[in-house]
Design a protein around this motif. Structure first.
Motif, PDB file in Angstrom:
ATOM      1  N   GLU A 167       0.818  -1.213   0.000  1.00 17.67           N
ATOM      2  CA  GLU A 167       0.000   0.000   0.000  1.00 17.67           C
ATOM      3  C   GLU A 167       0.852   1.263   0.000  1.00 17.67           C
ATOM      4  O   GLU A 167       0.486   2.282  -0.599  1.00 17.67           O
ATOM      5  N   ALA A 168       1.996   1.222   0.661  1.00 11.95           N
ATOM      6  CA  ALA A 168       2.866   2.400   0.711  1.00 11.95           C
ATOM      7  C   ALA A 168       3.357   2.812  -0.670  1.00 11.95           C
ATOM      8  O   ALA A 168       3.764   3.964  -0.874  1.00 11.95           O
ATOM      9  N   ARG A 192      -7.061  -2.717  -2.286  1.00 14.44           N
ATOM     10  CA  ARG A 192      -7.827  -2.621  -1.050  1.00 14.44           C
ATOM     11  C   ARG A 192      -9.319  -2.642  -1.356  1.00 14.44           C
ATOM     12  O   ARG A 192      -9.763  -2.158  -2.400  1.00 14.44           O
ATOM     13  N   THR A 242      -4.048  -5.069   3.047  1.00 16.90           N
ATOM     14  CA  THR A 242      -3.942  -3.946   3.990  1.00 16.90           C
ATOM     15  C   THR A 242      -5.092  -3.952   4.995  1.00 16.90           C
ATOM     16  O   THR A 242      -5.544  -2.903   5.454  1.00 16.90           O
ATOM     17  N   SER A 277      -8.221  -4.226   4.858  1.00 17.14           N
ATOM     18  CA  SER A 277      -9.130  -3.162   4.450  1.00 17.14           C
ATOM     19  C   SER A 277     -10.607  -3.442   4.675  1.00 17.14           C
ATOM     20  O   SER A 277     -11.465  -2.795   4.047  1.00 17.14           O
ATOM     21  N   HIS A 318      -5.098   2.985  13.208  1.00 20.99           N
ATOM     22  CA  HIS A 318      -4.011   3.141  12.239  1.00 20.99           C
ATOM     23  C   HIS A 318      -4.512   4.051  11.122  1.00 20.99           C
ATOM     24  O   HIS A 318      -5.713   4.115  10.846  1.00 20.99           O
ATOM     25  N   ASP A 319      -3.593   4.746  10.458  1.00 22.21           N
ATOM     26  CA  ASP A 319      -4.012   5.670   9.412  1.00 22.21           C
ATOM     27  C   ASP A 319      -4.484   4.961   8.150  1.00 22.21           C
ATOM     28  O   ASP A 319      -5.159   5.576   7.314  1.00 22.21           O
ATOM     29  N   ARG A 320      -4.171   3.675   7.980  1.00 19.26           N
ATOM     30  CA  ARG A 320      -4.561   2.972   6.762  1.00 19.26           C
ATOM     31  C   ARG A 320      -5.605   1.887   6.994  1.00 19.26           C
ATOM     32  O   ARG A 320      -6.212   1.413   6.035  1.00 19.26           O
ATOM     33  N   TYR A 321      -5.804   1.434   8.195  1.00 20.61           N
ATOM     34  CA  TYR A 321      -6.730   0.332   8.452  1.00 20.61           C
ATOM     35  C   TYR A 321      -7.086   0.304   9.928  1.00 20.61           C
ATOM     36  O   TYR A 321      -6.579   1.094  10.729  1.00 20.61           O
ATOM     37  N   SER A 347       6.757   6.226   5.443  1.00 22.17           N
ATOM     38  CA  SER A 347       6.569   5.020   4.629  1.00 22.17           C
ATOM     39  C   SER A 347       7.871   4.249   4.486  1.00 22.17           C
ATOM     40  O   SER A 347       7.890   3.013   4.545  1.00 22.17           O
TER      41      SER A 347
END
Length: 326
Positions: free
Chosen positions: A42-43, A114, A149, A151, A179-182, A271
């Motif tokens: 994802e990064a 995702r 991720t 998601s 978390h900022d992504r999940y 990242s």
């Protein structure tokens, strides 16, 4: 029943598993690997790669995954491998090697998109294609899924209904952390039944966490395994054994994390830190962990949990997620 969201161990006592209580069938640590090419993380989703660069990363997946298979084979450990469909299509021999060694083959989606980037219809097709291909390669039913991720989040709980209607035994896509992504921070920290907005139900196997100061610290694998002292992972496993109901901890890793010689992606700032810090000690840490514990495949442990009619945490995750607690 003890709630792992309320109880905190005061000190990380010596690491040992399986637990002494004998209340959970052995083994009770699920060992899993998410198999994808490094450029799919994802990064790096904002980056573009030429076919030549993609092929370069794809060529590294087989050797490092087979190194993992060797380490598991030497210790007679069985694990679950969540595999991206496109990778399986391009390298079916790797999938067959994983399966023939006695490991579970499960779905990690078709192309590592995702769920947030898909409509329900697109996700249904993504899941179908990946599961069908993996079953064709192995000749065995696919029982589990893990979203890229992690998601499955507050805005994608509709995916639970699709997973349930697919007939899968379990999902491992909800990470009970902030978390900022999940992440769904107030989700249970041990296996639970989750119900989607349409009423579909499926067993959820969340990655291991450590409850400290009223928050869940992600310690179940991935970058946390490289960034944090292994003391935290062991402490989280012990906490799962002592206070989880059922007493099961799920760990996850990526083969690319054990390939320190791979070309680095042009990532910046946080990242870059998340992706590459500690990567040179990854193999040593994994080998040490494998030497200490007893591990099992997700499907095997999920069948035991389902057979016992596991139903815990009679509360809602949000207005969109409702747990079954009959």
């Amino acid at each position: 029943m003890n709630d792992s969201n309320q109880v905190v161990d005061s000190t990380p006592a010596p690491f040992s598993f399986p637990p002494d209580s004998g209340t959970t069938p052995e083994p009770c640590v699920i060992l899993s690997f998410d198999v994808e090419e490094h450029y799919r993380i994802e990064a790096a989703s904002h980056l573009s790669f030429s076919p030549e660069v993609k092929a370069q990363y794809a060529a590294r997946v087989g050797p490092v995954t087979r190194w993992i298979l060797e380490q598991l084979g030497e210790r007679d450990i069985k694990a679950t491998f969540f595999i991206v469909g496109e990778l399986a299509k391009n390298d079916p021999g790797l999938v067959r090697d994983i399966h023939s060694a006695g490991h579970e083959v499960a779905s990690h989606g078709w192309d590592h998109r995702r769920i947030l980037a898909m409509t329900p219809g697109e996700f249904r097709e993504d899941l179908r294609c990946s599961v069908d291909l993996l079953q064709q390669i192995t000749g065995e039913a696919v029982c589990g899924y893990r979203a890229p991720t992690f998601s499955v989040v507050q805005h994608t709980t509709w995916a639970i209904d699709i997973l349930a209607e697919s007939g899968l035994l379990y999902d491992s896509s909800i990470y009970p952390v902030c978390h900022d992504r999940y992440g769904i921070p107030d989700a249970p920290c041990s296996p639970f039944l989750v119900e989607g907005p349409g009423g579909g139900r499926i067993l959820e196997l969340p990655p291991a966490t450590l409850r400290i100061g009223g928050m869940n610290l992600p310690v179940g694998g991935g970058g946390y395994f490289r960034l944090l002292p292994t003391l935290f992972l062991k402490w989280g496993i012990r906490q799962s054994f002592r206070h989880g109901d059922p007493a099961v901890a799920t760990l996850y890793f990526h083969p690319w994390e054990f390939d320190p010689g791979q070309p680095r992606l042009p990532l910046q700032g946080l990242s870059h830190v998340r992706t590459y810090s500690g990567i040179r000690r990854g193999r040593r840490r994994l080998v040490a962990l494998l030497d200490e514990g007893h591990f099992g495949r997700a499907a095997d442990i999920a069948r035991r949990i389902d057979g016992a009619k596991c139903s815990t945490y009679p509360r809602t995750l949000s207005s969109e997620i409702v747990l079954n607690y009959q």
